[in-house]
Motif scaffolding. Structure first.
Motif, PDB file in Angstrom:
ATOM      1  N   GLU A  14      44.671  38.141  44.639  1.00  0.00           N
ATOM      2  CA  GLU A  14      43.481  37.639  45.329  1.00  0.00           C
ATOM      3  C   GLU A  14      42.367  37.405  44.318  1.00  0.00           C
ATOM      4  O   GLU A  14      41.969  38.311  43.595  1.00  0.00           O
ATOM      5  N   THR A  38      38.687  36.530  44.249  1.00  0.00           N
ATOM      6  CA  THR A  38      37.620  36.533  45.249  1.00  0.00           C
ATOM      7  C   THR A  38      36.228  36.315  44.658  1.00  0.00           C
ATOM      8  O   THR A  38      35.883  36.910  43.636  1.00  0.00           O
ATOM      9  N   ASN A  72      32.723  37.229  45.668  1.00  0.00           N
ATOM     10  CA  ASN A  72      31.924  38.044  46.580  1.00  0.00           C
ATOM     11  C   ASN A  72      30.458  37.643  46.539  1.00  0.00           C
ATOM     12  O   ASN A  72      29.733  37.805  47.508  1.00  0.00           O
ATOM     13  N   THR A 121      38.175  33.760  49.123  1.00  0.00           N
ATOM     14  CA  THR A 121      39.327  34.220  48.352  1.00  0.00           C
ATOM     15  C   THR A 121      40.420  33.166  48.236  1.00  0.00           C
ATOM     16  O   THR A 121      40.807  32.546  49.227  1.00  0.00           O
TER      17      THR A 121
END
Ligand SMILES: *[C@@H]1O[C@H](CO)[C@@H](O)[C@H](O)[C@H]1NC(C)=O
Ligand SMILES: *[C@@H]1O[C@H](CO)[C@@H](O)[C@H](O)[C@H]1NC(C)=O
Ligand SMILES: *[C@@H]1O[C@H](CO)[C@@H](O)[C@H](O)[C@H]1NC(C)=O
Ligand SMILES: *[C@@H]1O[C@H](CO)[C@@H](O)[C@H](O)[C@H]1NC(C)=O
Ligand SMILES: *[C@@H]1O[C@H](CO)[C@@H](O)[C@H](O)[C@H]1NC(C)=O
Ligand SMILES: *[C@@H]1O[C@H](CO)[C@@H](O)[C@H](O)[C@H]1NC(C)=O
Ligand SMILES: *[C@@H]1O[C@H](CO)[C@@H](O)[C@H](O)[C@H]1NC(C)=O
Length: 452
Positions: free
Chosen positions: A71, A73, A75, A235
């Motif tokens: 993953e 990602t 954020n 993601t």
């Protein structure tokens, strides 16, 4: 090195394939190290961190691993997790099974890039469910902006895993979606080959935000608009990357500064990347299986080590056996050698048990038994302070994983995302990473320009 803001101005409303834009040493301008070869075919399944850390450098951020693979990602602003293979392929095929990230302005990318900035791309805009972008560059030439071509994908690229392939030879480049050819670029069509990617490339996977307010309008438009980071996280999921190197050897050597494929020499020898992959793939026995595989005397030692009363009886029996064997010196020497080997194995095993948080030694019992009875067990081989409580009277089959020691998997220690690549706005570089402002020179870095 300063980015040309003029270039950005020119980029407005033109597909800015702000591609991966740095290289440590450009072989067109300098004598650079050989590029370590993959030299094999391997399907990297991103279901655990070691798949990545064995064969890829994490050049920005960190990854997580779940049922959907690795993953990547975002954020918050400036996140851009990215990995880059430690190996190079010199013509080959790369099939990545992935699900692009959602999020307006978010770019998920698969990039093949060489040290002289030949490049082949797949890019996905988080705001676009239906299309995948294909692109390429030769020797970092960004003077024409007609190379990006978008293709429809059967189902939402952010909701579904699809298989995105690049099949690359000296004659042509092919992009495929789920096994279907969408684009073919013959060598000659790339500016008579001058702009044709033709030197050894690394495989780079990553995600970044082209919709960051710090970017020029052209980049933001290309990315599909401004990113709203409060609606994240965003993601990109990568299940696997099937990588086939069409060349073999230990490394690829740049024979001259032409950047032509004919100038690249595959050096004879074994690929260390391949050796590492094969070694990591050797089947590893479970701890219970390893115990079963140990010789009987060693097992007894371990029973005793675990302080079992029943095992003590067995040890007494063993003691007698050893005494009897003393009859013949020769026999004893041979026996001792055997025991010594088994002791070594058992020690290794004990260390492993301890690493898995299981301990197993019992100093007191070893002191009672004496070294002799166990053919050298215990004594100096018991690490001071390692004496542990007894762990039941049989061999445990369920290894406990201690909190701070990964048994099969090491926790990621990702480098400082910004290190080495930080520009004035401190955004780490990544594949397809647009960067405005200044690129900090990191010693040997000669790259650091921009495409769109
Ligand atoms: C990861 O995938 C490989 C290959 O499919 C498989 O052998 C392995 O068991 C998987 N590991 C985990 C932790 O799921
Ligand atoms: C991967 O990282 C190591 C250590 O920083 C570096 O020596 C190596 O050149 C990197 N590999 C690639 C292909 O960038
Ligand atoms: C997705 O990209 C394609 C190709 O550029 C474009 O035609 C389409 O309008 C885009 N869709 C959205 C929702 O932006
Ligand atoms: C860069 O590409 C353009 C367009 O394909 C081409 O006209 C130009 O000659 C190329 N520049 C170099 C240095 O190859
Ligand atoms: C992806 O497509 C390529 C090209 O057709 C194929 O060789 C490969 O097996 C496919 N991978 C998966 C996981 O289906
Ligand atoms: C390459 O690997 C093979 C098989 O592991 C080995 O026999 C050979 O000696 C190696 N060659 C070199 C140059 O290391
Ligand atoms: C390499 O040299 C060429 C020609 O001298 C120059 O145009 C180019 O900017 C240089 N590239 C890098 C990455 O230094």
């Amino acid at each position: 090195m300063r980015f040309s803001t003029l270039l950005f101005a020119a980029s407005v409303l033109v597909a800015p394939t702000v591609a991966q834009t740095w290289t440590d040493c450009n072989p067109l301008n300098a004598t650079c190290p050989d590029n370590p070869a993959l030299g094999m075919h391997h399907n990297f399944v991103f279901n655990k961190s070691s798949t990545v850390t064995n064969s890829f450098n994490i050049t920005a951020g960190k990854l997580e691993y779940g049922n959907n693979g690795a993953e990547f990602t975002i954020n918050k602003r400036k996140d851009s997790p990215t990995i880059q293979s430690k190996f190079y392929i010199f013509f080959g095929s790369v099939s990545v099974v992935m699900k692009a990230a959602t999020g307006q302005g978010i770019i998920s990318s698969i990039v093949l890039q060489s040290e002289d900035l030949d490049e082949v791309d797949w890019e996905f805009m988080g705001g676009n469910a239906t299309h995948a972008e294909t692109n390429y560059f030769g020797k970092g030439n960004t003077t024409s902006f007609d190379r990006a071509v978008y293709y429809p994908v059967d189902t939402d690229v952010r909701e579904n895993f699809h298989n995105y392939t690049v099949d690359w030879t000296a004659e042509r480049l092919i992009w495929m979606i789920d096994g279907k050819i969408v684009r073919t670029l013959p060598f000659a069509e790339a500016n008579k080959g001058h702009n044709y990617p033709q030197t050894p490339v690394t495989v780079r996977l990553g995600i970044w935000s082209g919709g960051d307010t710090s970017f020029p309008q052209g980049t933001i438009d290309w990315a599909g608009g401004l990113t709203d980071f409060s609606k994240g996280p965003y993601t990109m999921y990568v299940k696997s990357a099937d990588v086939k190197d069409y060349s073999t050897g230990s490394a690829y050597h740049w024979g001259d500064r032409s950047g032509s494929w004919q100038s690249i020499k595959a050096l004879a020898g074994n690929s260390t990347a391949a050796e590492k992959i094969l070694k990591a793939e050797e089947p590893t026995l479970s701890i219970a299986e390893k115990f079963q595989a140990l010789p009987q005397t060693t097992k007894m030692g371990i029973y005793i080590g675990s302080g079992s009363a029943a095992a003590l009886l067995l040890a007494a029996f063993l003691f007698v056996c050893i005494r009897q064997r003393r009859a013949g010196r020769k026999e004893r020497d041979a026996y001792n050698a055997k025991v010594e080997k088994e002791r070594q194995d058992a020690y290794t095993y004990q260390v492993e048990l301890r690493e898995k948080g299981m301990g197993g030694w019992d100093n007191r019992e070893f002191a009672n038994q004496g070294d002799d009875a166990l053919g050298g067990w215990g004594g100096s081989h018991v690490v001071a302070g390692s004496s542990t409580r007894a762990r039941g009277n049989d061999v445990p089959t369920l290894p406990e994983i201690s909190g701070n020691t990964g048994a099969n998997d090491f926790p990621l220690r990702s480098p400082n995302p910004a290190s080495g690549y930080a520009g004035s706005n401190n955004i780490p570089r990544s594949p397809s990473f647009a960067h405005n402002g200044e690129i900090q020179s990191t010693g040997s870095t000669r790259g650091g320009y921009h495409k769109f």
